[in-house]
Design a protein around this motif. Structure first.
Motif, PDB file in Angstrom:
ATOM      1  N   THR A 174      38.420  39.298  47.231  1.00 14.96           N
ATOM      2  CA  THR A 174      37.605  38.756  46.153  1.00 14.96           C
ATOM      3  C   THR A 174      36.152  38.522  46.552  1.00 14.96           C
TER       4      THR A 174
ATOM      5  N   PHE B 255      47.569  45.917  45.265  1.00 16.83           N
ATOM      6  CA  PHE B 255      46.418  45.515  44.460  1.00 16.83           C
ATOM      7  C   PHE B 255      45.861  46.700  43.674  1.00 16.83           C
TER       8      PHE B 255
ATOM      9  N   PRO C 267      47.622  32.899  44.152  1.00 18.08           N
ATOM     10  CA  PRO C 267      47.551  33.930  43.121  1.00 18.08           C
ATOM     11  C   PRO C 267      48.914  34.206  42.494  1.00 18.08           C
TER      12      PRO C 267
ATOM     13  N   LYS D 195      43.736  37.598  49.558  1.00 20.97           N
ATOM     14  CA  LYS D 195      43.087  37.517  48.246  1.00 20.97           C
ATOM     15  C   LYS D 195      41.619  37.136  48.403  1.00 20.97           C
TER      16      LYS D 195
END
Length: 288
Positions: free
Chosen positions: A95, A159, A113, A91
């Protein structure tokens, strides 16, 4: 083939064949649940979800669930459980930009998350990736570096799906408040789950709206905005997709397949199938 493989980084992969009931249990990590043949039912609180080979389910860490299958049904299931550190690292990489990651100038607090626990389509890159991973594992592959690369790509695939199925669909809803869009989409996903799990039943708009905690007119307006189809159009497409699996993987006569996927009239089913797939059900079965 049945196995449970725990990697050195605590990622875990479970392959199971055969129908059975599993009582209440909790997920210890984020879990992607696939059904490669047959179907498996999940009970999550008041929600009753059915997973087929064209869909998969996400369960967050700490979710309580139980599973069941029809008596005597051969079900092939495949689950990937991602260790929290592996997931958090992924993540962060997704990000933050490279400069931030290299200087570690970001808050690496262990806020894990959470994802929308709903049914997602199992197709395209994620299906290709999972099937190849399973094939390697079935053949006895022990190379953890390669296995973790497959798991990394599975998260990338997910994702992208999450962005398409949750983020972009929420943006399509004509509400100014972001919190309202998220809540409406959550309720619409309840309706979508109900269609996925009861597609072969006689579903009324009233039942669907009640399950989603929306009025009928609110459901009709927002469902079309989010999914690009009315609930009825979505249901017809879902029934047609499930008929493809039955025509390809079983020898049930076409007239029986009609009833199994929820259609009442064989001629109407054949017409819809031919319009949608440009081939008759019988010719599709012969070519599959």
């Amino acid at each position: 083939m049945d196995y449970s493989k725990v990697l050195r980084n605590n990622n875990k992969i479970v392959s199971r064949t055969g129908g059975q009931r599993q009582g209440p249990q909790y997920t210890s990590d984020l879990s992607l649940r696939f059904v490669l043949s047959g179907n498996e039912r999940y009970d999550i609180g008041r929600r009753h979800l059915s997973i087929y080979p064209d869909s998969f389910l996400i369960l967050n860490r700490g979710t309580q669930y139980s599973t069941d299958t029809d008596l005597g049904q051969q079900v092939q299931s495949f689950a990937i459980n991602f260790d929290q550190q592996f997931l958090q690292d992924f993540k962060d990489c997704w990000t933050f930009d490279n400069d931030t990651l290299l200087t570690k100038g970001y808050d690496n607090g262990k806020i894990q998350p959470e994802f929308n626990e709903t049914i997602y389509p199992f197709a395209g890159d994620i299906k290709y990736n999972v099937f190849h991973l399973k094939q390697h594992l079935d053949n006895g592959m022990q190379d953890e570096m390669l296995i973790n690369e497959y798991l990394h790509h599975t998260l990338i695939n997910y994702f992208h799906i999450y962005n398409d199925e949750i983020c972009k669909k929420a943006e399509k809803l004509d509400f100014l408040n972001q919190g309202t869009r998220v809540e409406i989409l959550r309720r619409l996903n309840l309706a979508k789950e109900y269609l996925y799990s009861n597609y072969n039943q006689n579903i009324s708009l009233e039942d669907l709206a009640e399950h989603a905690c929306l009025s009928v007119n609110h459901l009709l307006r927002t469902f079309k905005q989010a999914f690009g189809l009315t609930p009825h159009q979505f249901l017809i497409q879902l029934r047609l997709k499930r008929s493809l699996m039955l025509l390809k993987d079983t020898r049930y006569p076409v007239n029986e397949v009609v009833g199994m996927v929820g259609f009442e009239c064989p001629s109407s089913f054949i017409r819809l199938f031919r319009t949608h797939y440009k081939i008759t059900p019988l010719k599709y079965r012969q070519s599959a």
